[in-house]
Scaffold this motif. Sequence first.
Motif, mmCIF file in Angstrom:
data_model
loop_
_atom_site.group_PDB
_atom_site.id
_atom_site.type_symbol
_atom_site.label_atom_id
_atom_site.label_comp_id
_atom_site.label_asym_id
_atom_site.label_seq_id
_atom_site.Cartn_x
_atom_site.Cartn_y
_atom_site.Cartn_z
ATOM 1 N N ILE A 163 0.840 -1.205 0.000
ATOM 2 C CA ILE A 163 0.000 0.000 0.000
ATOM 3 C C ILE A 163 0.871 1.249 0.000
ATOM 4 O O ILE A 163 0.548 2.244 -0.654
ATOM 5 N N ASP A 164 1.965 1.213 0.735
ATOM 6 C CA ASP A 164 2.892 2.349 0.744
ATOM 7 C C ASP A 164 3.355 2.673 -0.671
ATOM 8 O O ASP A 164 3.427 3.848 -1.059
ATOM 9 N N ALA A 165 3.678 1.638 -1.433
ATOM 10 C CA ALA A 165 4.152 1.842 -2.804
ATOM 11 C C ALA A 165 3.055 2.436 -3.682
ATOM 12 O O ALA A 165 3.308 3.333 -4.495
ATOM 13 N N GLU A 166 1.834 1.951 -3.516
ATOM 14 C CA GLU A 166 0.715 2.469 -4.306
ATOM 15 C C GLU A 166 0.455 3.940 -3.975
ATOM 16 O O GLU A 166 0.224 4.764 -4.874
ATOM 17 N N ARG A 167 0.482 4.265 -2.707
ATOM 18 C CA ARG A 167 0.286 5.659 -2.288
ATOM 19 C C ARG A 167 1.445 6.543 -2.759
ATOM 20 O O ARG A 167 1.235 7.705 -3.129
ATOM 21 N N ARG A 168 2.638 5.983 -2.772
ATOM 22 C CA ARG A 168 3.821 6.719 -3.242
ATOM 23 C C ARG A 168 3.671 7.050 -4.731
ATOM 24 O O ARG A 168 3.990 8.165 -5.168
ATOM 25 N N LEU A 169 3.202 6.077 -5.491
ATOM 26 C CA LEU A 169 2.967 6.316 -6.914
ATOM 27 C C LEU A 169 1.903 7.391 -7.123
ATOM 28 O O LEU A 169 2.074 8.314 -7.927
ATOM 29 N N LEU A 170 0.796 7.278 -6.396
ATOM 30 C CA LEU A 170 -0.273 8.265 -6.518
ATOM 31 C C LEU A 170 0.200 9.668 -6.162
ATOM 32 O O LEU A 170 -0.089 10.635 -6.877
ATOM 33 N N ALA A 171 0.939 9.776 -5.073
ATOM 34 C CA ALA A 171 1.387 11.091 -4.617
ATOM 35 C C ALA A 171 2.326 11.734 -5.629
ATOM 36 O O ALA A 171 2.210 12.930 -5.931
ATOM 37 N N ASN A 172 3.260 10.969 -6.159
ATOM 38 C CA ASN A 172 4.160 11.519 -7.175
ATOM 39 C C ASN A 172 3.393 11.940 -8.416
ATOM 40 O O ASN A 172 3.681 12.985 -9.008
ATOM 41 N N ALA A 173 2.415 11.149 -8.818
ATOM 42 C CA ALA A 173 1.623 11.495 -9.994
ATOM 43 C C ALA A 173 0.738 12.709 -9.747
ATOM 44 O O ALA A 173 0.500 13.516 -10.651
ATOM 45 N N LEU A 174 0.255 12.869 -8.510
ATOM 46 C CA LEU A 174 -0.601 14.013 -8.189
ATOM 47 C C LEU A 174 0.157 15.335 -8.243
ATOM 48 O O LEU A 174 -0.453 16.394 -8.435
ATOM 49 N N LEU A 175 1.457 15.296 -8.066
ATOM 50 C CA LEU A 175 2.239 16.524 -8.102
ATOM 51 C C LEU A 175 2.161 17.215 -9.457
ATOM 52 O O LEU A 175 2.362 18.420 -9.556
ATOM 53 N N ASP A 176 1.903 16.467 -10.492
ATOM 54 C CA ASP A 176 1.667 17.055 -11.812
ATOM 55 C C ASP A 176 0.163 17.279 -11.952
ATOM 56 O O ASP A 176 -0.606 16.337 -12.115
ATOM 57 N N PHE A 177 -0.270 18.522 -11.881
ATOM 58 C CA PHE A 177 -1.708 18.775 -11.846
ATOM 59 C C PHE A 177 -2.383 18.602 -13.203
ATOM 60 O O PHE A 177 -3.596 18.762 -13.316
ATOM 61 N N SER A 178 -1.626 18.252 -14.244
ATOM 62 C CA SER A 178 -2.254 17.877 -15.508
ATOM 63 C C SER A 178 -2.804 16.464 -15.458
ATOM 64 O O SER A 178 -3.693 16.102 -16.237
ATOM 65 N N ASN A 179 -2.269 15.639 -14.551
ATOM 66 C CA ASN A 179 -2.762 14.276 -14.413
ATOM 67 C C ASN A 179 -4.137 14.290 -13.755
ATOM 68 O O ASN A 179 -4.283 14.762 -12.634
ATOM 69 N N GLN A 180 -5.125 13.741 -14.446
ATOM 70 C CA GLN A 180 -6.488 13.727 -13.926
ATOM 71 C C GLN A 180 -7.025 12.316 -13.685
ATOM 72 O O GLN A 180 -8.003 12.136 -12.975
ATOM 73 N N ARG A 181 -6.404 11.317 -14.289
ATOM 74 C CA ARG A 181 -6.774 9.927 -14.062
ATOM 75 C C ARG A 181 -5.508 9.141 -13.765
ATOM 76 O O ARG A 181 -4.441 9.427 -14.311
ATOM 77 N N PHE A 182 -5.639 8.103 -12.902
ATOM 78 C CA PHE A 182 -4.480 7.381 -12.396
ATOM 79 C C PHE A 182 -4.761 5.883 -12.432
ATOM 80 O O PHE A 182 -5.701 5.415 -11.787
ATOM 81 N N ILE A 183 -3.950 5.135 -13.183
ATOM 82 C CA ILE A 183 -4.161 3.704 -13.316
ATOM 83 C C ILE A 183 -2.949 2.940 -12.783
ATOM 84 O O ILE A 183 -1.814 3.247 -13.145
ATOM 85 N N LEU A 184 -3.195 1.974 -11.902
ATOM 86 C CA LEU A 184 -2.131 1.148 -11.338
ATOM 87 C C LEU A 184 -1.954 -0.105 -12.194
ATOM 88 O O LEU A 184 -2.919 -0.803 -12.490
ATOM 89 N N LEU A 185 -0.694 -0.391 -12.569
ATOM 90 C CA LEU A 185 -0.383 -1.507 -13.448
ATOM 91 C C LEU A 185 0.818 -2.285 -12.919
ATOM 92 O O LEU A 185 1.611 -1.765 -12.127
ATOM 93 N N SER A 186 0.957 -3.531 -13.381
ATOM 94 C CA SER A 186 2.112 -4.342 -13.022
ATOM 95 C C SER A 186 2.923 -4.639 -14.277
ATOM 96 O O SER A 186 2.529 -4.288 -15.394
ATOM 97 N N GLU A 187 4.065 -5.316 -14.098
ATOM 98 C CA GLU A 187 4.900 -5.661 -15.252
ATOM 99 C C GLU A 187 4.262 -6.729 -16.129
ATOM 100 O O GLU A 187 4.716 -6.984 -17.239
#
Length: 367
Positions: A163-187
């Motif tokens: 969960i920490d990793a998922e929240r870390r990804l979201l937070a970094n992506a939120l810093l760019d306010f052009s990002n409006q949708r966020f999708i979590l993916l694996s390799e």
Amino acid sequence: MSLIVFVLGTFVVDHYKTIVIPHDLYFPPFTAITQTQTTSIHSCHEPSRSSSTSSATHQIVEFTDSTGVVDLWHSMSDSDLMEKAARVPRVANDPWKVAFMFLIRGSLPLGPFWERFFKGYEGLFSIYLHTSPDFNYEPPNSSVFYKRRIPSKHVQWGKSTMIDAERRLLANALLDFSNQRFILLSETCIPLFNFTTIYNYLINANQSFLSSFDDPRKIGRGRYNKRMGPTITLQDWRKGSQWFESNRELAIEIISDKLYYHVFQNHCSPPCYMDEHYLPTLVNKVRPDLTTNRTVTWTDWSGGGSHPATFRKINITAAFLNRVRYESNCTYNGRNSSICFLFARKFHPSTLESLLKIAPKLFEFSG
């Protein structure tokens, strides 16, 4: 003698990393990045915590502008990162972007397929990679994955670190306010449609796609810990897929949560798994109106067991892909739809050649 032991130990460790983390499995060069249109830039200045030169070089988080891709690396702590992300403006000017957040161990063996998917749509997407901190290979600057790694930490399956990793990804992506949708993916994930179809589906969606349901079975309610009460009751308890998609409003709710996260951290241990219960329960508690209660990432659990089916080269046919793409029933913005899944997993590295041969024409990739 001690010097010999030290040198020998260093050689063994380096040799082990070369075997376990092969560089040529990372993001193979496939297409060149063209210059993007001018989009928003959000710089976050973090006071230096050290006088060392190395830390001083990672104090600013910057994002794509007309000059091209900028390094995402920074030295913020997780708590500082979450606080900054929660304060970023929630509404941006066009064009809006979709943030593709890859939670991966290290290599991305299906990278060339993703390169074909992204080709020609620069300025409409952002990429974020959370890898093992031991994996530090940088793909060539011709790759869309160049310098898209964020500061990462070790992750254990089923633990709070996931969960920490998922929240870390979201937070970094939120810093760019052009990002409006966020999708979590694996390799092991692949897109099921071309970029335009997926982009329009997500950007125009009224809600997020995060599954949250009440499962009366032992693997659902049976995992609830009474010590979570009264903050979280059995009536609040939910289960869902780890692989979610979120709009900006829900993403901020997720990274801002402290109360429910700590309850899970203290009282959710096997057979309770945070990646299956934390976000579904959190959303049910704070903003159930923001999700459709379904995922857009298809996974085959028909075989039973604790892990879904893995698909290999022999499985990749147009008929199979079209079944996944179209043979489902769901609602999209209040209307019935046969397109319910935009991504699918788990695809073995051996599928790459077949995917590159069949899917670009089937999915109508550009270029």
